[in-house]
Enzyme design. Sequence first.
Site, PDB file in Angstrom:
ATOM      1  N   ASP B 259      -8.064 -14.859 -21.790  1.00  0.00           N
ATOM      2  CA  ASP B 259      -8.400 -15.801 -22.787  1.00  0.00           C
ATOM      3  C   ASP B 259      -7.148 -16.936 -23.156  1.00  0.00           C
ATOM      4  O   ASP B 259      -6.140 -16.261 -23.791  1.00  0.00           O
ATOM      5  CB  ASP B 259      -9.049 -15.054 -24.048  1.00  0.00           C
ATOM      6  N   HIS B 432      -9.639 -15.775 -31.579  1.00  0.00           N
ATOM      7  CA  HIS B 432      -8.668 -15.655 -30.119  1.00  0.00           C
ATOM      8  C   HIS B 432      -7.120 -15.254 -30.511  1.00  0.00           C
ATOM      9  O   HIS B 432      -6.570 -15.915 -31.274  1.00  0.00           O
ATOM     10  CB  HIS B 432      -8.922 -17.048 -29.580  1.00  0.00           C
TER      11      HIS B 432
END
Lengths: 619, 619
Positions: B259, B432
């Site tokens: 990610d 995130h």
Amino acid sequence: MTDTTTKPKKKKKWFKRPTQSDKPKEQPVEKNASTVAADISTATTSKVSPAKKKKRPAKAQPVPVPEPGGEKIKIIPLGGLKEIGKNLTLVEYKNEILIIDCGLSFPDDEMLGIDIVIPDMTYLVKNQEKIRGVVITHGHEDHIGAIPYLLKQINVPIYGPRLALGLLEVKFKEHRLNNVRMQRIKGDETFQLGVFKIEPIRTTHSIPDAFAIAVHTDIGTILHTGDFKIDYTPVDGQVMDLHKFADLGEKGVLLMLADSTNVERPGATISEQNVRKSLENAFMNCKSRIIVATFSSNIHRLQIIINTAQKFNRKVVINGRSMLNVFAVASELGVMNVPEGLVIDLRDMDEYRDDQLVLLTTGSQGEPMAALSRMSSGEHRKLDIQAGDLVIFSASPIPGNEKTVSRVINQLFEKGANVIYDSLAEVHTSGHACQEELKLMHNLVRPKYFIPVHGEYRHLKQHANLAMSLGMPEENVFTMQNGQVLELDQIEGKITGKVQAGPILVDGLGVGDVGSIVLRDRKHLAEDGLMVVVVTMDRSEAKVVAGPDIISRGFVYVRESEDLMEEARIVVQKSLDQMEQRGVKEWAQLKNGIRDGLKDFLYHKTQRRPMILPIIMEV
Amino acid sequence: MTDTTTKPKKKKKWFKRPTQSDKPKEQPVEKNASTVAADISTATTSKVSPAKKKKRPAKAQPVPVPEPGGEKIKIIPLGGLKEIGKNLTLVEYKNEILIIDCGLSFPDDEMLGIDIVIPDMTYLVKNQEKIRGVVITHGHEDHIGAIPYLLKQINVPIYGPRLALGLLEVKFKEHRLNNVRMQRIKGDETFQLGVFKIEPIRTTHSIPDAFAIAVHTDIGTILHTGDFKIDYTPVDGQVMDLHKFADLGEKGVLLMLADSTNVERPGATISEQNVRKSLENAFMNCKSRIIVATFSSNIHRLQIIINTAQKFNRKVVINGRSMLNVFAVASELGVMNVPEGLVIDLRDMDEYRDDQLVLLTTGSQGEPMAALSRMSSGEHRKLDIQAGDLVIFSASPIPGNEKTVSRVINQLFEKGANVIYDSLAEVHTSGHACQEELKLMHNLVRPKYFIPVHGEYRHLKQHANLAMSLGMPEENVFTMQNGQVLELDQIEGKITGKVQAGPILVDGLGVGDVGSIVLRDRKHLAEDGLMVVVVTMDRSEAKVVAGPDIISRGFVYVRESEDLMEEARIVVQKSLDQMEQRGVKEWAQLKNGIRDGLKDFLYHKTQRRPMILPIIMEV
């Protein structure tokens, strides 16, 4: 100003505050003030009075006592409230009007195809004989951009800083406006416009030559801060004239209107000098070409880039129409200091190594037609991005531009450039005061009344809260809307009415010819496209002679959807047959019948609702 | 892991790292691993093997030595690179394909009228017999949203976390998809899909039930992190299984895909517990109604709001279709813990005082049709904003949504609400990983090869830089594009080709029927509108029988521009006359003649370029 606490625990008295100066200043603040010759022969109403050369009083001035039922002063904002853009404020007193700023704004996402937005000027046109002039605070588009549109309707003199007037002249040429009456304003030079005594006060902002405007009348003083931040170390050395603001506060200010743009940001803006250091760091070890994108109007920044290029022995190539424009005006006026031979022509770039070059360019907002965007997408005729180029975005994305800026950054990285932006380094600073700077301004000026301006509603509201947190009584704070009329005297302030105000959309040469209906149609067309149905009919018998023919645009890719289009034609044919049987002969009814049948069919088939345009031709 | 330095001075050896564990762990890491019964009768290829119950080795495993010329493993991302959205990654080995995630993305500003965007699935359809299944990392739209469109084309089994499967079931109903083969995955439960041994590893993200996926093959291990952040105090107590990542790193990971969303942010994300505290502070002294807007998929946040409401004796009203959906699924699955009687129906609100109510609503992104937006603009059928309401935006604007969010905030303030948003308080945190969290992940897993995923190009590039700054050799980092094929073994990795990939636009029921031509037309129509010119002509003689008639939409407001329209008609008439004199009889030529003459006239008059649509009817 002896009390430096910015958050007093108990409510302060506003405006009429007992002075306790333990250190009365002895220097006359206005010692440089001089008379400005009114060289505008036609501006008969603008009288000029010499600024008073007197000492700053150690005690507060006695408040002028209004006659009961005497005339009040009116404040009418025609733009700049509940928006950031198209600033335009009226001060009206004794049947005379002063205009402060006359700017444009840029269309929001809903305003499809619109180029710019200007304030509704109906009230100005109606009251044109009262208008004494337009005073400009600084040369940004949202403060000067609508002036050409005003001058096309009424003939008024323009008073502004040298740079703003220089930028306006370029506009007047484009708009083919001749013989505009213009006069330069300066700090320390007070002048009279009808009943208004105008006192420009030097501020700091992201463009040089920026002023707050104090409007003195016999009922009291109105202070409009213009756009400002407090930079103690500005690039041009022109420090904000804080003493003047303190002096005004000492003497008494009836009303302040102040910039609300950054009221949500705590602390204070960083100085342009920090930006200088960051840019120098970036230049320091760079062996490749450097490309710097910034706002063309940010002349301080341009100056820093010029100086840094000079320091690191790089030539500067200027790129982009508005950048070239501003450069020309600012150099000519001496607002910018460009060493001889530093700026070179794009065509001479080949004579220099990469590490001897800086490209100064527009496009910091990712505007698709700007130079940097075209370079990044490979669509620039003369320039491209080389692997290894260092690209610096010396600007933050204006809200709404984040995605277009990001697209350009992605493209630059893909072409192998190194990109410095945003939060990665201190390569930009705002031109608008943050909370602590605003508190200082309120504290210095301590007006009786306050109008937060230059902000969306959230900013106006927070600025009103900030003023009240500093002790201002709620009833003296006016969170207004464009068009509202505020009437003031020393006793009270009240919103007493509303004049016509609102956005006027400019699309190409059309001013105001695109309204809500046209925009609604554009939105509809943009979402689902269009289907035109044409039928030729016999006038007398209402019988189909030719058609129905169907043409679509922006709906489906026709070659791959031939079946759908043929089915649609049959649906229309059926509607027509049914209506013929029912004896329908009214064109309007026929059109509705076609539209309704087709609409249902298309929605069922595609779940889309294209605009359907039935046309009946008579033969 | 003994080396806790995240930025080693000299380059580390990757993958085959000599272990220096001074404290060998003795607990078997997979002690809870158990066999998962493959209850999907039709999925004949999915073999299930019991997870190996063995101790974690104190020494690194010997690296499997590939046969010279032996088969390599292919990684083919079909979505998620150079974009945030429509994640879809293929792992292909020995003629078998594993799909990780299959998500959608939302249209960008250029994609007028488009509802959603899905990945091009041509390669999957062509190779459908090789596909062993889709493994889902978590239930966000950009990871599951395109699955219905995949299943309409090919029949494959879906393996995913309970919550993702629950959310998918709702979608399957909407798309009328029956008999989808679905199987739940869990942390600690390894299972075999053809040649791939799948090991889901618990992570933390803004939705519960989120996993990284380790894919073990006889050539090495591929680790896909999925979306993650590291929250040491997650709302549901399900801490990220860092030991597993450490264990994988110890055993050796061939390739990691990770990610990249927040790679530009320094430091680490704040925990949901900080958000809890901020919300509790906001609730603490509030005597009015509280309205909280957040992402419906952020179930941790919903849980916090539920708990906080409970704590402060407020009932919760849920508002907005997607919020109600998620609430139903999550409560049913037990993913969320909602005390009996806490949630009340909108119709029962009147029975409670304002300080006994919390409205939980969609619209945190300012979406015009969402509940909060309609409330703020007074268009909600059942709810409105009351003066004094406290509105909390427990979400940040996604880039591109800043202006719509700001519009709603402005409207709320205007209605007298108090609004808490964004930077004013810690009422939101990202899902995130920021830089320090990413460094930890790289340090634990220390893969031989690395592909940054889940990011625009700028993010992928910065993530590649981050990996290299930690010592990874440049040739082992692959900044890829959708459709590229990366072939890997223990010796080398190389991009060897490209398969079909790209965005497929979904508009209503149409999948892929809106392409660049349709979009270009929509943009043209949106900018300047349309002018339709209809002429009826005699087929044989090419003489005008009726018309020209002109109809415009989205161009000018016709009632105010009758003169312009009449002039335009005359211009067309003249073009036709001239062409008749020149003997032009080709319909195409006639249309071009009409278009060219009118275009020039309109541009001269208005500086606009509407789409001109000449139509000739034959009789």
